[in-house]
Write a protein that holds these residues in place. Structure first.
Motif, PDB file in Angstrom:
ATOM      1  N   HIS A  12       9.855  25.759 145.890  1.00 17.39           N
ATOM      2  CA  HIS A  12       8.974  24.560 146.081  1.00 17.39           C
ATOM      3  C   HIS A  12       7.713  24.741 145.190  1.00 17.39           C
ATOM      4  O   HIS A  12       6.313  24.702 145.799  1.00 17.39           O
ATOM      5  CB  HIS A  12       8.489  24.893 147.631  1.00 17.39           C
ATOM      6  CG  HIS A  12       9.803  24.611 148.329  1.00 17.39           C
ATOM      7  ND1 HIS A  12      10.428  23.255 148.290  1.00 17.39           N
ATOM      8  CD2 HIS A  12      10.447  25.370 149.179  1.00 17.39           C
ATOM      9  CE1 HIS A  12      11.256  23.265 149.348  1.00 17.39           C
ATOM     10  NE2 HIS A  12      11.447  24.805 149.877  1.00 17.39           N
ATOM     11  N   PRO A  14       4.997  23.364 142.454  1.00 27.00           N
ATOM     12  CA  PRO A  14       4.796  22.243 141.927  1.00 27.00           C
ATOM     13  C   PRO A  14       4.941  22.166 140.395  1.00 27.00           C
ATOM     14  O   PRO A  14       4.769  23.245 139.806  1.00 27.00           O
ATOM     15  CB  PRO A  14       2.971  22.220 142.058  1.00 27.00           C
ATOM     16  CG  PRO A  14       2.837  23.244 143.014  1.00 27.00           C
ATOM     17  CD  PRO A  14       4.134  24.028 143.100  1.00 27.00           C
ATOM     18  N   VAL A  15       5.056  21.030 139.804  1.00 26.54           N
ATOM     19  CA  VAL A  15       5.251  20.755 138.427  1.00 26.54           C
ATOM     20  C   VAL A  15       4.727  19.521 137.693  1.00 26.54           C
ATOM     21  O   VAL A  15       4.582  18.605 138.636  1.00 26.54           O
ATOM     22  CB  VAL A  15       6.958  20.927 137.917  1.00 26.54           C
ATOM     23  CG1 VAL A  15       7.651  19.720 138.499  1.00 26.54           C
ATOM     24  CG2 VAL A  15       7.119  20.663 136.502  1.00 26.54           C
ATOM     25  N   ILE A  16       4.151  19.575 136.748  1.00 27.81           N
ATOM     26  CA  ILE A  16       3.656  18.559 135.961  1.00 27.81           C
ATOM     27  C   ILE A  16       4.481  18.449 134.775  1.00 27.81           C
ATOM     28  O   ILE A  16       4.776  19.503 133.993  1.00 27.81           O
ATOM     29  CB  ILE A  16       2.068  18.835 135.534  1.00 27.81           C
ATOM     30  CG1 ILE A  16       1.285  18.925 136.691  1.00 27.81           C
ATOM     31  CG2 ILE A  16       1.655  17.678 134.771  1.00 27.81           C
ATOM     32  CD1 ILE A  16       0.028  19.283 136.390  1.00 27.81           C
ATOM     33  N   GLU A  25       4.284  14.167 138.299  1.00 30.92           N
ATOM     34  CA  GLU A  25       4.364  15.534 138.709  1.00 30.92           C
ATOM     35  C   GLU A  25       5.510  15.388 139.591  1.00 30.92           C
ATOM     36  O   GLU A  25       6.020  14.274 139.906  1.00 30.92           O
ATOM     37  CB  GLU A  25       2.847  15.680 139.584  1.00 30.92           C
ATOM     38  CG  GLU A  25       2.743  14.654 140.484  1.00 30.92           C
ATOM     39  CD  GLU A  25       1.432  14.771 141.124  1.00 30.92           C
ATOM     40  OE1 GLU A  25       1.251  14.368 142.344  1.00 30.92           O
ATOM     41  OE2 GLU A  25       0.512  15.463 140.335  1.00 30.92           O
ATOM     42  N   GLY A  26       5.797  16.332 140.357  1.00 33.82           N
ATOM     43  CA  GLY A  26       7.018  16.719 141.247  1.00 33.82           C
ATOM     44  C   GLY A  26       7.104  17.963 141.870  1.00 33.82           C
ATOM     45  O   GLY A  26       5.904  18.850 141.823  1.00 33.82           O
ATOM     46  N   THR A  27       8.171  18.405 142.462  1.00 35.93           N
ATOM     47  CA  THR A  27       8.200  19.848 142.809  1.00 35.93           C
ATOM     48  C   THR A  27       9.590  20.227 142.359  1.00 35.93           C
ATOM     49  O   THR A  27      10.638  19.495 142.285  1.00 35.93           O
ATOM     50  CB  THR A  27       8.469  19.610 144.321  1.00 35.93           C
ATOM     51  OG1 THR A  27       7.183  18.937 144.776  1.00 35.93           O
ATOM     52  CG2 THR A  27       8.602  21.078 144.960  1.00 35.93           C
ATOM     53  N   SER A  40      11.050  14.208 142.207  1.00 34.51           N
ATOM     54  CA  SER A  40       9.792  13.335 141.684  1.00 34.51           C
ATOM     55  C   SER A  40       9.973  12.043 141.995  1.00 34.51           C
ATOM     56  O   SER A  40      10.946  11.497 142.337  1.00 34.51           O
ATOM     57  CB  SER A  40       9.589  13.613 140.353  1.00 34.51           C
ATOM     58  OG  SER A  40       8.450  12.682 139.846  1.00 34.51           O
ATOM     59  N   SER A  62       0.211  28.714 134.676  1.00 33.76           N
ATOM     60  CA  SER A  62       1.676  28.152 134.674  1.00 33.76           C
ATOM     61  C   SER A  62       2.557  28.521 133.753  1.00 33.76           C
ATOM     62  O   SER A  62       2.377  28.846 132.413  1.00 33.76           O
ATOM     63  CB  SER A  62       1.332  26.528 134.790  1.00 33.76           C
ATOM     64  OG  SER A  62       0.844  25.950 133.433  1.00 33.76           O
TER      65      SER A  62
END
Length: 112
Positions: A12, A14-16, A25-27, A40, A62
């Motif tokens: 889980h 976080p991602v950009i 962004e999303g997961t 996302s 990151s």
């Protein structure tokens, strides 16, 4: 289609990510050394390319993915293949995947 050859682990993170004309962004909901699955609000197109920054819980910077290809998309979920990633981030990702518990998948071969 290629056969999946690496274990995936549930995450889980976080991602950009950015495409040609957007940043969103999303997961990351699961990851393996060669790629990941993202959830996302952004709808992406299979075959498109992304740059990604994944926030992982190892208290370091990151993970940077300089180039990733969207291999599939299903609504607000999509899978990417990592194409270009700095060597030190590849090592970190490999260690992270080894530490986590693999996802339970059926014994049959899975296509990606």
């Amino acid at each position: 289609m290629k056969l999946r050859y690496c274990e995936r682990v549930e995450t889980h993170f976080p991602v950009i990510f950015s495409g040609e004309s957007y940043v969103d962004e999303g997961t990351v909901i699961n990851v393996s050394v060669p790629g990941c699955e993202v959830m996302s609000k952004r709808l992406v197109t299979p075959g498109s390319y992304l740059e990604m920054k994944v926030l992982v819980p190892d208290n370091m910077s990151s993970l940077c993915v300089g180039l990733a290809r969207v291999r599939w998309a299903d609504g607000h979920r999509f899978g990417v293949e990592f194409i270009r990633m700095p060597g030190h981030d590849q090592v970190r990702l490999g260690r992270l995947v080894k530490k986590e518990r693999p996802l339970r998948t059926p014994a049959r071969l899975r296509l990606v």
